[in-house]
Design an enzyme around this catalytic site. Structure first.
Site, PDB file in Angstrom:
ATOM      1  N   HIS A  34       0.876  -1.178   0.000  1.00 42.74           N
ATOM      2  CA  HIS A  34       0.000   0.000   0.000  1.00 42.74           C
ATOM      3  C   HIS A  34       0.908   1.222   0.000  1.00 42.74           C
ATOM      4  O   HIS A  34       2.148   1.088  -0.026  1.00 42.74           O
ATOM      5  CB  HIS A  34      -0.964  -0.035   1.188  1.00 42.74           C
ATOM      6  CG  HIS A  34      -0.297  -0.255   2.509  1.00 42.74           C
ATOM      7  ND1 HIS A  34       0.581   0.650   3.062  1.00 42.74           N
ATOM      8  CD2 HIS A  34      -0.355  -1.290   3.380  1.00 42.74           C
ATOM      9  CE1 HIS A  34       1.013   0.200   4.224  1.00 42.74           C
ATOM     10  NE2 HIS A  34       0.472  -0.991   4.441  1.00 42.74           N
ATOM     11  N   GLY A  36       1.907   3.085   2.199  1.00 42.83           N
ATOM     12  CA  GLY A  36       2.917   3.092   3.260  1.00 42.83           C
ATOM     13  C   GLY A  36       4.215   2.457   2.784  1.00 42.83           C
ATOM     14  O   GLY A  36       5.301   3.043   2.913  1.00 42.83           O
ATOM     15  N   HIS A  37       4.097   1.253   2.203  1.00 45.11           N
ATOM     16  CA  HIS A  37       5.286   0.589   1.648  1.00 45.11           C
ATOM     17  C   HIS A  37       5.912   1.418   0.538  1.00 45.11           C
ATOM     18  O   HIS A  37       7.135   1.587   0.469  1.00 45.11           O
ATOM     19  CB  HIS A  37       4.923  -0.772   1.033  1.00 45.11           C
ATOM     20  CG  HIS A  37       4.289  -1.739   1.971  1.00 45.11           C
ATOM     21  ND1 HIS A  37       2.947  -2.023   1.955  1.00 45.11           N
ATOM     22  CD2 HIS A  37       4.827  -2.511   2.943  1.00 45.11           C
ATOM     23  CE1 HIS A  37       2.683  -2.935   2.876  1.00 45.11           C
ATOM     24  NE2 HIS A  37       3.793  -3.243   3.495  1.00 45.11           N
ATOM     25  N   LYS A 149       4.216   3.348  11.562  1.00 46.04           N
ATOM     26  CA  LYS A 149       2.967   2.777  12.083  1.00 46.04           C
ATOM     27  C   LYS A 149       3.279   1.699  13.115  1.00 46.04           C
ATOM     28  O   LYS A 149       2.628   1.616  14.145  1.00 46.04           O
ATOM     29  CB  LYS A 149       2.104   2.198  10.963  1.00 46.04           C
ATOM     30  CG  LYS A 149       0.818   1.571  11.515  1.00 46.04           C
ATOM     31  CD  LYS A 149      -0.182   1.254  10.439  1.00 46.04           C
ATOM     32  CE  LYS A 149       0.273   0.093   9.590  1.00 46.04           C
ATOM     33  NZ  LYS A 149       0.234  -1.205  10.316  1.00 46.04           N
ATOM     34  N   GLN A 153       7.918  -1.783  16.714  1.00 41.46           N
ATOM     35  CA  GLN A 153       8.845  -2.516  15.847  1.00 41.46           C
ATOM     36  C   GLN A 153      10.083  -1.665  15.549  1.00 41.46           C
ATOM     37  O   GLN A 153      11.222  -2.156  15.598  1.00 41.46           O
ATOM     38  CB  GLN A 153       8.139  -2.908  14.548  1.00 41.46           C
ATOM     39  CG  GLN A 153       9.052  -3.537  13.517  1.00 41.46           C
ATOM     40  CD  GLN A 153       8.283  -4.064  12.315  1.00 41.46           C
ATOM     41  OE1 GLN A 153       7.771  -5.179  12.353  1.00 41.46           O
ATOM     42  NE2 GLN A 153       8.193  -3.276  11.259  1.00 41.46           N
TER      43      GLN A 153
END
Lengths: 281, 281
Positions: A34, A36-37, A149, A153
């Protein structure tokens, strides 16, 4: 764009680039791209000379009850999107290439994985750090790109890189949102229209918290209560956690000051969605 | 020979060598050099263009009841010996350089660490793999050298390198023995003269086992019994383990065939000594 399914092939591809003294960027993904990537890939292409995108749905970061088997896949579309952006190599290994028979080594970051998503998803970050350590060793990038997001992580990977003395710069890309504010996520495909609409409550709540702080609120307990009331006002929302922590230590705080993370994880139907804002108080 | 106490200094030193396209060798040690260490350094100097020896008594590989605080130290002598051999840089960090406050990341090889020394020393190999992963990332050697006396350590490190896709060749140096056959070890300094004499039973027993196999013995249980009887005939010996396993899988076997490891760990006074032979049946 080269597509490499074996570790040997991707190593050869990157080794050529390294011999030409190119700056190497890595964008680790689980595919189903999407915006984001794509924004991370564009940033990598802008900042590096040779960009590798890995596309690997990593089994070790899914719990036994989680969505490994149904995680969305769209390889042909993903490859075309990466190529359009100017990615140089796509690393797309089968599971047995990454975890051959007899595999038994794991990398674990301890303290900061016991909270937030780490508490709800035991073993998740151990799977993440293990596969990311492997990808780092295979590609040996100068820079690696992760989305904000997954704020925890990012913190966990930065801790691993620091603790294990890895010579890699971790770059984070800001959260990309749909109209209405829903953070882009591959798991948004699990939402039906009503759930998708309900899920916009996350960003509205986070913006509300930001406004409360701008208005002078400094008590994390009160802020958390406001967030919970707002999210729970949405009948389709089932809260996993709402936390307000210091950055980058991810410690609970008694008073809002300095850099903070407001992070939420909430179920809508089959989708467990996460969102956050980071701000300076 | 450069002596580097900081990670920054050793990285700068190695980075210079790498820029000159030198082949880099690393010999990780805990100091108190004996001929075992020195033979590894000589091998490294012979095979590589730039040799780093690390000297770090790694606290994370010692159990709470073990000998971390009394582990022998002889820095000035060690540095002189390494320099004589032609080592280029000695990395000698203080503990807080390797494990700064907030340190929380560990590398763990699972299955093959549950046996032999791993069973007697819980957490030991987790400390070893963690510090070795750190040293590998700091020095980024082409080759790293380990002694075959710690046979399980070699197997565990090879497994880590394979599983985590580290681009490093692991070289092993044969066991160096004193007159009488006692394997050289920093922990031999704990032995009084009677214990030192008694400890020669280890090599004599291993040679005895080798002869039994040459004579046709193929039953690991019988061979193990012979070894135990011979070692226990020495009143100062207190057996930790005697094991006969397949190599390199370290699995128990019903019949002696192929490459095997005969490994022993035995206490003599305050010293827990290990020894082994590897043979093709």
């Amino acid at each position: 764009m080269q597509i490499c399914e074996s570790i040997k092939a991707i190593k050869a591809s990157v080794s050529d680039a390294r011999a030409r003294e190119l700056k190497i960027g890595l964008v680790p993904t689980m595919g189903c791209f999407h915006e984001g990537h794509l924004s991370l890939m564009r940033k990598a292409v802008q900042e590096c000379d040779y960009v590798v995108v890995s596309l690997f749905i990593n089994p070790t970061q899914f719990g036994p009850e989680e969505d490994f088997n149904v995680y969305p896949k769209s390889f042909e579309r993903d490859a075309a999107l990466a190529e359009d952006i100017g990615v140089n190599a796509l690393f797309f290994p089968p599971v047995e290439e990454m975890y051959p028979p007899g595999y038994q080594t794991y990398v674990e970051v301890e303290n900061i994985t016991g909270i937030l998503c780490g508490r709800s998803r035991p073993g998740h970050f151990r799977g993440v750090t293990t596969v990311v350590a492997k990808l780092f060793n295979i590609v040996q990038p100068d820079r690696a790109y992760f989305g904000q997001k997954d704020a925890q992580q990012v913190a966990v990977i930065k801790q691993m890189v620091k603790d294990l003395n890895m010579d890699i710069k971790i770059i984070t890309g800001k959260i990309i949102r749909e109209n209405g504010g829903l953070a882009m996520s591959s798991r948004n495909t699990y939402l039906n229209p009503a759930e998708r609409n309900a899920a916009t409550v996350l960003y509205r709540s986070l913006k509300g918290a930001e406004e409360s702080i701008a208005g002078g609120e400094r008590d994390p307990a009160k802020l958390r209560e406001q967030l919970l009331i707002k999210i729970n006002s949405e009948p389709l929302a089932d809260v996993d956690y709402v936390e307000i922590l210091s950055m980058p230590e991810l410690q609970t705080i008694a008073h809002l000051q300095g850099k903070i993370l407001i992070a939420v994880a909430v179920w809508f139907g089959k989708a467990r969605l996460i969102d956050n804002i980071i701000m300076e108080v």
